[in-house]
Design a protein around this motif. Structure first.
Motif, PDB file in Angstrom:
ATOM      1  N   LYS C  52     -19.384  29.376  32.892  1.00 34.84           N
ATOM      2  CA  LYS C  52     -18.868  28.298  32.853  1.00 34.84           C
ATOM      3  C   LYS C  52     -19.623  26.938  34.016  1.00 34.84           C
ATOM      4  N   ILE C  53     -19.280  28.057  35.337  1.00 33.74           N
ATOM      5  CA  ILE C  53     -20.702  27.480  36.145  1.00 33.74           C
ATOM      6  C   ILE C  53     -21.768  27.531  36.017  1.00 33.74           C
ATOM      7  N   LEU C  54     -22.452  28.153  35.437  1.00 31.74           N
ATOM      8  CA  LEU C  54     -23.802  27.997  34.673  1.00 31.74           C
ATOM      9  C   LEU C  54     -24.010  26.380  33.938  1.00 31.74           C
ATOM     10  N   GLU C  55     -23.066  26.470  33.279  1.00 33.40           N
ATOM     11  CA  GLU C  55     -23.325  25.190  32.087  1.00 33.40           C
ATOM     12  C   GLU C  55     -23.075  24.287  32.993  1.00 33.40           C
ATOM     13  N   SER C  56     -22.467  23.851  34.418  1.00 36.81           N
ATOM     14  CA  SER C  56     -21.983  22.538  35.073  1.00 36.81           C
ATOM     15  C   SER C  56     -24.172  21.760  35.323  1.00 36.81           C
ATOM     16  N   ALA C  70     -19.879  24.520  57.568  1.00 35.60           N
ATOM     17  CA  ALA C  70     -19.512  24.271  59.143  1.00 35.60           C
ATOM     18  C   ALA C  70     -18.464  23.721  58.817  1.00 35.60           C
ATOM     19  N   ARG C  71     -17.280  23.930  57.635  1.00 34.82           N
ATOM     20  CA  ARG C  71     -16.340  23.003  57.590  1.00 34.82           C
ATOM     21  C   ARG C  71     -14.911  24.529  56.993  1.00 34.82           C
ATOM     22  N   CYS C  72     -15.307  25.226  56.163  1.00 35.68           N
ATOM     23  CA  CYS C  72     -14.674  26.461  56.090  1.00 35.68           C
ATOM     24  C   CYS C  72     -13.488  27.128  56.385  1.00 35.68           C
ATOM     25  N   PRO C  73     -12.551  26.767  56.611  1.00 31.03           N
ATOM     26  CA  PRO C  73     -12.059  27.994  57.643  1.00 31.03           C
ATOM     27  C   PRO C  73     -11.217  29.043  56.932  1.00 31.03           C
ATOM     28  N   ARG C  74     -12.058  29.762  56.122  1.00 23.71           N
ATOM     29  CA  ARG C  74     -12.456  30.928  56.005  1.00 23.71           C
ATOM     30  C   ARG C  74     -13.580  31.432  56.017  1.00 23.71           C
ATOM     31  N   GLU C  75     -14.863  30.456  56.300  1.00 27.39           N
ATOM     32  CA  GLU C  75     -16.056  30.877  56.701  1.00 27.39           C
ATOM     33  C   GLU C  75     -16.570  31.097  55.654  1.00 27.39           C
ATOM     34  N   ILE C  76     -16.689  30.803  54.905  1.00 27.80           N
ATOM     35  CA  ILE C  76     -17.640  31.298  53.484  1.00 27.80           C
ATOM     36  C   ILE C  76     -18.572  30.391  53.157  1.00 27.80           C
ATOM     37  N   ASN C  77     -20.308  30.988  52.813  1.00 29.65           N
ATOM     38  CA  ASN C  77     -20.567  30.452  53.388  1.00 29.65           C
ATOM     39  C   ASN C  77     -21.226  29.697  51.603  1.00 29.65           C
ATOM     40  N   ILE C  78     -20.622  28.879  51.622  1.00 32.21           N
ATOM     41  CA  ILE C  78     -20.813  28.629  50.246  1.00 32.21           C
ATOM     42  C   ILE C  78     -22.206  27.581  49.415  1.00 32.21           C
ATOM     43  N   THR C  79     -22.591  27.415  50.812  1.00 33.69           N
ATOM     44  CA  THR C  79     -24.272  26.864  50.362  1.00 33.69           C
ATOM     45  C   THR C  79     -24.606  28.251  49.670  1.00 33.69           C
ATOM     46  N   ARG C  80     -24.814  28.877  49.856  1.00 32.75           N
ATOM     47  CA  ARG C  80     -25.484  30.608  49.865  1.00 32.75           C
ATOM     48  C   ARG C  80     -25.166  31.194  47.958  1.00 32.75           C
ATOM     49  N   ILE C  81     -23.384  30.495  47.977  1.00 34.73           N
ATOM     50  CA  ILE C  81     -23.471  31.030  46.486  1.00 34.73           C
ATOM     51  C   ILE C  81     -23.874  29.918  45.592  1.00 34.73           C
ATOM     52  N   MET C  82     -24.186  28.056  46.688  1.00 31.89           N
ATOM     53  CA  MET C  82     -24.924  27.889  45.963  1.00 31.89           C
ATOM     54  C   MET C  82     -26.357  28.129  44.953  1.00 31.89           C
ATOM     55  N   GLU C  83     -27.164  29.217  46.255  1.00 31.76           N
ATOM     56  CA  GLU C  83     -28.501  29.539  45.864  1.00 31.76           C
ATOM     57  C   GLU C  83     -27.962  30.284  44.857  1.00 31.76           C
ATOM     58  N   ALA C  84     -26.972  31.360  45.702  1.00 30.73           N
ATOM     59  CA  ALA C  84     -27.305  32.302  44.326  1.00 30.73           C
ATOM     60  C   ALA C  84     -27.107  32.146  42.583  1.00 30.73           C
ATOM     61  N   LEU C  85     -26.211  31.134  42.567  1.00 31.70           N
ATOM     62  CA  LEU C  85     -26.043  30.436  41.265  1.00 31.70           C
ATOM     63  C   LEU C  85     -27.683  29.902  40.553  1.00 31.70           C
ATOM     64  N   ARG C  86     -28.211  29.595  41.379  1.00 33.93           N
ATOM     65  CA  ARG C  86     -29.486  28.560  41.292  1.00 33.93           C
ATOM     66  C   ARG C  86     -30.890  29.808  41.171  1.00 33.93           C
ATOM     67  N   ILE C  88     -29.910  32.557  39.872  1.00 30.66           N
ATOM     68  CA  ILE C  88     -29.747  33.574  38.846  1.00 30.66           C
ATOM     69  C   ILE C  88     -30.114  32.726  37.437  1.00 30.66           C
ATOM     70  N   ARG C  89     -30.288  31.446  37.715  1.00 31.06           N
ATOM     71  CA  ARG C  89     -31.196  30.285  36.253  1.00 31.06           C
ATOM     72  C   ARG C  89     -32.758  30.687  36.812  1.00 31.06           C
ATOM     73  N   LEU C  90     -33.077  30.767  37.827  1.00 27.20           N
ATOM     74  CA  LEU C  90     -34.528  30.584  37.770  1.00 27.20           C
ATOM     75  C   LEU C  90     -35.052  32.067  37.719  1.00 27.20           C
ATOM     76  N   ARG C  91     -34.330  32.984  38.226  1.00 27.35           N
ATOM     77  CA  ARG C  91     -34.996  34.176  37.669  1.00 27.35           C
ATOM     78  C   ARG C  91     -35.141  34.401  36.692  1.00 27.35           C
ATOM     79  N   ARG C  92     -34.427  33.890  35.411  1.00 29.55           N
ATOM     80  CA  ARG C  92     -34.445  34.237  34.568  1.00 29.55           C
ATOM     81  C   ARG C  92     -35.846  32.897  33.830  1.00 29.55           C
ATOM     82  N   ASP C  93     -36.303  32.323  35.318  1.00 32.33           N
ATOM     83  CA  ASP C  93     -37.363  31.092  34.139  1.00 32.33           C
ATOM     84  C   ASP C  93     -37.318  30.079  34.478  1.00 32.33           C
ATOM     85  N   GLN C  94     -35.632  29.473  34.264  1.00 35.46           N
ATOM     86  CA  GLN C  94     -35.365  28.752  33.864  1.00 35.46           C
ATOM     87  C   GLN C  94     -35.584  27.601  35.264  1.00 35.46           C
ATOM     88  N   ASP C  95     -36.566  26.517  34.576  1.00 32.72           N
ATOM     89  CA  ASP C  95     -36.825  26.097  35.966  1.00 32.72           C
ATOM     90  C   ASP C  95     -35.680  24.255  35.782  1.00 32.72           C
TER      91      ASP C  95
END
Ligand code: SF4
Ligand code: SF4
Ligand code: FES
Lengths: 232, 308, 124
Positions: C52-56, C70-86, C88-95
């Motif tokens: 579902k995320i990959l469709e978004s 910077a603001r996450c009270p749980r100190e999760i690096n959400i930016t890194r999660i976004m990178e991981a999602l990118r 996943i697509r890019l490693r399948r050669d989907q520009d």
């Protein structure tokens, strides 16, 4: 027996596209392939290390390294697995040099993919001409065409760097654009060429050219063979 | 004059020449000679955020190795700091060191580089660690000091209403940032030292839209509108920046932003180093305002304030 | 490796510690252009619905500004999660973008760093 004779007597084992051959040591890859019975229709041109037609990749038994070479220059080694790359598919954008200026973004304009370079240096490792390919791609990224031109001066467009680049860049075409810009904007104009062109245009050689055109093929060949050649 | 290695980066050599020209001159005035790395490559601009993507970390590490080499070749003595102007370069170089805290990764990268010894121009020795990337803003705060800046001011920027804009990459994440990510003050402090009137900019730490400027100009146009309209309402006459990409988006994308919302007034965007060069009374060639790089020309404003 | 594991291993982040406070979405400067909010993305990783995320468009719209992190009270690096999602697509050669379609007039003026960073995020 001299060293050279021994080298020729001794045989080495090479594998051309997987098939084993025994060839005399000391031959170039190109000659070894011909010795093995191959006839070059492609992948050969000047035989002197200048035209870039004979791009070759190989590995040597017992070594993981993939190596690149010019078949007309590299000597065979025992245990070489050889394959040739007769042609590198590459996009060649069309530009009119008269309309281009060496602006900071001129390379990005025609080859935006240079922005994908990850500085892995794989291209430099691939180059049989020992050029610092990564450095000239990087200089192109910052618009430094003079640096690109000087670093790539010996490029023979064999295409090996382009086959290896993980960012799918075609370094040699970028280098060509840089040297063209260099030629147009930096190199001093050769006066004697301009003068000669004027002479030609003014008809100074018309008579001689006409004479040649009227000469038959056999005579022409003879004239050609007897022509004056500058001493090396 | 202290000599410190300087990493330019692609932007300040091309679209942001006004940044480096003014910055190098300002540094000199403040007793710092920026010695350009004899050899450098694009820093990679954004560090890879993937844990397993070693290849995309190579670019900044190569530059750190070049700083190491400058010491070995005696170009600088015992100087492990490297200064940059561009926020993106700073961020990437700094992150590379954090990344290499993992000894296993450091070893892998150095093993990969090992083979380069065979090649012309290849790296001769792996990275030993310890090169420290500094943003020029930090240099001004921590090495030069604001008092020294005040001392160099010949033409105070009196009555010039300036709104600072930091963007993201010099502030976040915290372990990379040079100041408080939510409430930075470096730019404000420098502007005050120059005698300018600092205008409050509520959007000074918001993103400029960054690389979306390549394929999503619509997103950048909206952000540029927001990032300019509030400081303008507060009375700003010029926006001061520290990153070439922020600057491009805030300056050049005003065209698109004004198409989106017509009420946006044009406002010039300048690097803090340009204002420093002006306030220090440096020769005009070091102001970088005559290179045709600004979309909104700052000269009319400077003239109106008797600064040009 | 299943996709959830992939996101976790590429990003190195502990998504389970998110308690859905929504601060990330509130801090995101480009939320207006996203179809799923960052908070929703984290939730979908938690429940294992990566498809579902990959469709978004969310992870492509993320501009790597680190405001959420910077603001996450749980100190999760959400930016890194976004990178991981990118990734996943890019490693399948989907520009995401097509480099050849960028207009020439833009290439003439864009700072090199805009192109380098864009291509790193949007092309394989
Ligand atoms: S730069 Fe590339 S094309 Fe030119 S000689 Fe080297 S490998 Fe061949
Ligand atoms: S091989 Fe490609 S990505 Fe690697 S350094 Fe050369 S041009 Fe750059
Ligand atoms: S045949 Fe021309 S370079 Fe080898």
């Amino acid at each position: 027996m001299t060293e050279a004779e021994r080298e020729i007597k001794e045989k080495v084992r090479i594998y051309i596209m997987g098939r084993e051959y025994k060839v005399p040591a000391g031959l170039t890859i190109m000659k070894a392939m011909e010795y093995a019975g191959y006839r070059f229709i492609r992948s050969s041109g000047c035989r002197g290390g200048f035209c870039g037609a004979c791009a070759t990749i190989y590995r040597v038994k017992g070594d993981y390294k993939l190596r690149m070479a010019l078949a007309c220059q590299e000597t065979v080694e025992d245990g070489m697995y050889i394959s040739q790359i007769p042609f590198t598919p590459a996009e060649k954008p069309i530009y009119n040099l008269e309309e281009l200026s060496p602006s900071a973004n001129v390379f990005l304009e025609y080859y935006p993919e240079i922005a994908k370079c990850v500085s892995c240096n794989t291209c430099t490792k691939a180059c049989p001409q020992d050029l610092e390919v990564m450095d000239y791609v990087q200089a192109a990224l910052r618009g430094d065409f003079q640096e690109v031109a000087s670093l790539s001066f010996d490029c023979i467009a064999c295409g090996l760097c382009a086959t290896r680049c993980p960012a799918e860049i075609v370094p040699y075409n970028i280098a060509l654009l840089a040297r063209r810009l260099y030629g147009k904007y930096v190199m001093p104009k050769a006066k004697h060429v301009e003068e000669r062109i004027k002479e030609i245009e003014s008809g100074k050689f018309n008579e001689e050219i006409q004479k040649l055109m009227d000469t038959g093929l056999r005579d022409l060949k003879e004239i050609y063979e007897k022509r004056e050649i500058e001493p090396e | 004059m202290v000599k410190i290695p300087y990493y330019p980066g692609c932007a300040v050599q091309t679209t942001a020449r006004n940044y480096s020209i003014s910055g190098i001159a300002v540094a000199k005035k403040l007793g710092i000679e920026l010695v350009e790395l004899p050899k450098w490559n694009c820093c990679g601009v954004f560090p890879s955020l993937a844990t397993d993507d070693l290849m995309r970390h190579l670019a900044p590490i190569r530059n750190l190795i070049h700083v190491q080499e400058m010491n070995e070749n005696g170009i600088v003595q015992n100087e492990n700091r490297v200064i940059t102007f561009c926020s993106m370069c700073y961020h990437t170089l700094k992150e590379a060191n954090l990344f290499l805290k993992d000894a296993e990764k450091m070893e892998k990268i150095n093993t990969f580089l090992e083979r380069e010894k065979e090649f012309v121009g290849g790296v001769k020795e792996g990275y030993k660690g310890g090169v420290e990337a500094l943003d020029f803003l930090e240099v001004l705060r921590d090495i030069v000091g604001y008092d020294r800046i005040t001392k160099e001011v010949k033409k105070p920027l009196k009555g010039l209403k300036v709104a600072p804009y930091y963007g993201c990459l010099v502030l976040r994440p915290r372990e990379i940032g040079i100041d408080d990510p939510e409430n930075p003050t470096i730019l404000e402090d420098i502007l005050e030292a120059l005698g300018a009137e600092v205008i409050d900019n509520p959007n000074r730490t918001q993103c400029c839209g960054s690389y979306h400027t390549v394929d999503r100009k619509d997103i950048v146009a909206k952000l540029t509108y927001d990032n300019l309209v509030y400081p303008i309402r507060n009375g700003a006459e010029v926006i001061v920046t520290c990153c070439p990409l922020c600057t491009f988006n805030l300056d050049h994308r005003q065209k698109e932003a004004r198409k989106l919302r017509r009420d946006l007034q044009e406002i010039p965007v300048m690097y803090y180093t340009q204002l420093m060069a002006i306030a220090f009374g440096l020769d005009k060639q070091f102001w970088g305002v005559d290179l045709g790089l600004h979309y909104v020309d700052p000269k009319p404003l400077l003239k109106a304030k008797n600064l040009y | 490796m299943d996709l959830v594991e992939k996101v976790k291993s590429i990003s190195g982040e502990d998504v389970l510690s998110c308690y859905q406070c929504g601060l990330c979405s509130g801090s995101c400067p480009v939320r207006f252009a996203m179809d799923l909010s960052p908070t929703q993305v984290i939730r979908l990783v938690q429940v294992g619905n990566i498809e579902k995320i990959l469709e978004s468009n969310t992870f492509w719209i993320c501009s790597t500004c680190f405001a959420c992190h910077a603001r996450c009270p749980r100190e999760i690096n959400i930016t890194r999660i976004m990178e991981a999602l990118r990734q996943i697509r890019l490693r399948r050669d989907q520009d995401k973008i097509s480099v050849n379609k960028i207009p020439k007039e833009e290439l003439k003026i864009l700072p090199p760093i805009a192109l380098v960073s864009n291509f790193r995020k949007t092309t394989a």
